[in-house]
Design a protein around this motif. Sequence first.
Motif, PDB file in Angstrom:
ATOM      1  N   LYS A 193       2.200   2.003  -3.454  1.00  0.00           N
ATOM      2  CA  LYS A 193       1.177   2.549  -4.359  1.00  0.00           C
ATOM      3  C   LYS A 193       0.969   4.039  -4.090  1.00  0.00           C
ATOM      4  N   GLU A 251       0.825  -1.210   0.000  1.00  0.00           N
ATOM      5  CA  GLU A 251       0.000   0.000   0.000  1.00  0.00           C
ATOM      6  C   GLU A 251       0.867   1.272   0.000  1.00  0.00           C
ATOM      7  N   ARG A 257       4.486   5.984  -5.056  1.00  0.00           N
ATOM      8  CA  ARG A 257       5.038   5.846  -6.408  1.00  0.00           C
ATOM      9  C   ARG A 257       4.882   7.091  -7.282  1.00  0.00           C
TER      10      ARG A 257
END
Lengths: 214, 214
Positions: free
Chosen positions: B128, B125, B131
């Motif tokens: 994500k 998580e 990023r």
Amino acid sequence: MITISAFQWVPPFAQGVVRDLRVRWALEEAGLPYQVRLIDPQVQASSEYRALQPFGQVPIYQEGNLTLFESGAIVHHIASRSEVLLPTDEEGKARATMWMFAALNSIEIYFQNLAEIDFFYPGQEWGKQHRPDVVKMIQTRLGELATCLGSREYLEDRFTAGDLLMSTVLRILRHTDLLDGYPTLKAYKARCEARPAFQRALASQMEPFQQRQA
Amino acid sequence: MITISAFQWVPPFAQGVVRDLRVRWALEEAGLPYQVRLIDPQVQASSEYRALQPFGQVPIYQEGNLTLFESGAIVHHIASRSEVLLPTDEEGKARATMWMFAALNSIEIYFQNLAEIDFFYPGQEWGKQHRPDVVKMIQTRLGELATCLGSREYLEDRFTAGDLLMSTVLRILRHTDLLDGYPTLKAYKARCEARPAFQRALASQMEPFQQRQA
């Protein structure tokens, strides 16, 4: 005359760790006189400055027709002119250069990740989740470095530009207590920072910040 | 005889980017013969190997009594012995060394953060969430590098060890399409990789991996 660029002001968390500190220290060790061009965010973003420093960072180093950026490379250039910072025999020079790259490419990257989480993304959920992994990696590297240093005074058999960079890298952890777990590294950092040339470099970086805060 | 260490096998995402590639390439450019010591995870973790490489990485470089680690430092040491990789005048040498540090300390660190998210923490998580910030920072750096390169063939007026490191750093993005946005950098990378010495270095790194997969 050598001219380096530095910031007129940075937030307290960055004062005493901005990368011109390394270059000032190297110049002080080498006994080379220099002047400082203090820049503000406007100059930093200008096309004139970007033509000298593609990433808009400090410091740049200017001497005659030569302009250099990257604190590691500038320290290496200064070191190649002074036996105080770099042995003159090929093997000693290669080993000291090795520690310069090690400080910046195998150690600093993890410290920077932690500083990024703590100063640039405080309170972010991803930072909270990832921080323990970063801390663990830092502890691994500190343990490996401590093993390698052993009971020696410096990373090689004398102070070199490798110690100069490594000790400034260790300063990045100063907002944490991570170094407390590695007393020999803490003593090593203190030993490097006790050098009069470091003290002069630190005082010169801090001076404009303190003037502005006064 | 020069001996370098390299991995007997790595997962496909790392094949062709392990850091001994840089050292093999530099040795090929310099025309220095070398032999390779292929190691497995057991050797990598051994105290014998750790005494040579405190962080347990590859490559190490051994020649006579000299042992070096850090791919950047090893390439610099090889480059200092060959005009193909490093100009002999002081200013040219300093500028090429500057690009070596820039590749590893101002560019690679962001690429490594992306590779870490994509290969070491896939599906996490925090990865994500973070990023997009990392991609944005990479795009900033690529844009700055492209501006700096302009329409030139290499970062300076000739190929140097700085281009050698920069182009191997650009390889780290190969699992993404990020470089497509910067056609001059893509062409620059291809120009560096077209050098016969690079092709020989890549083939020699890949050989044991391909043998094992065959």
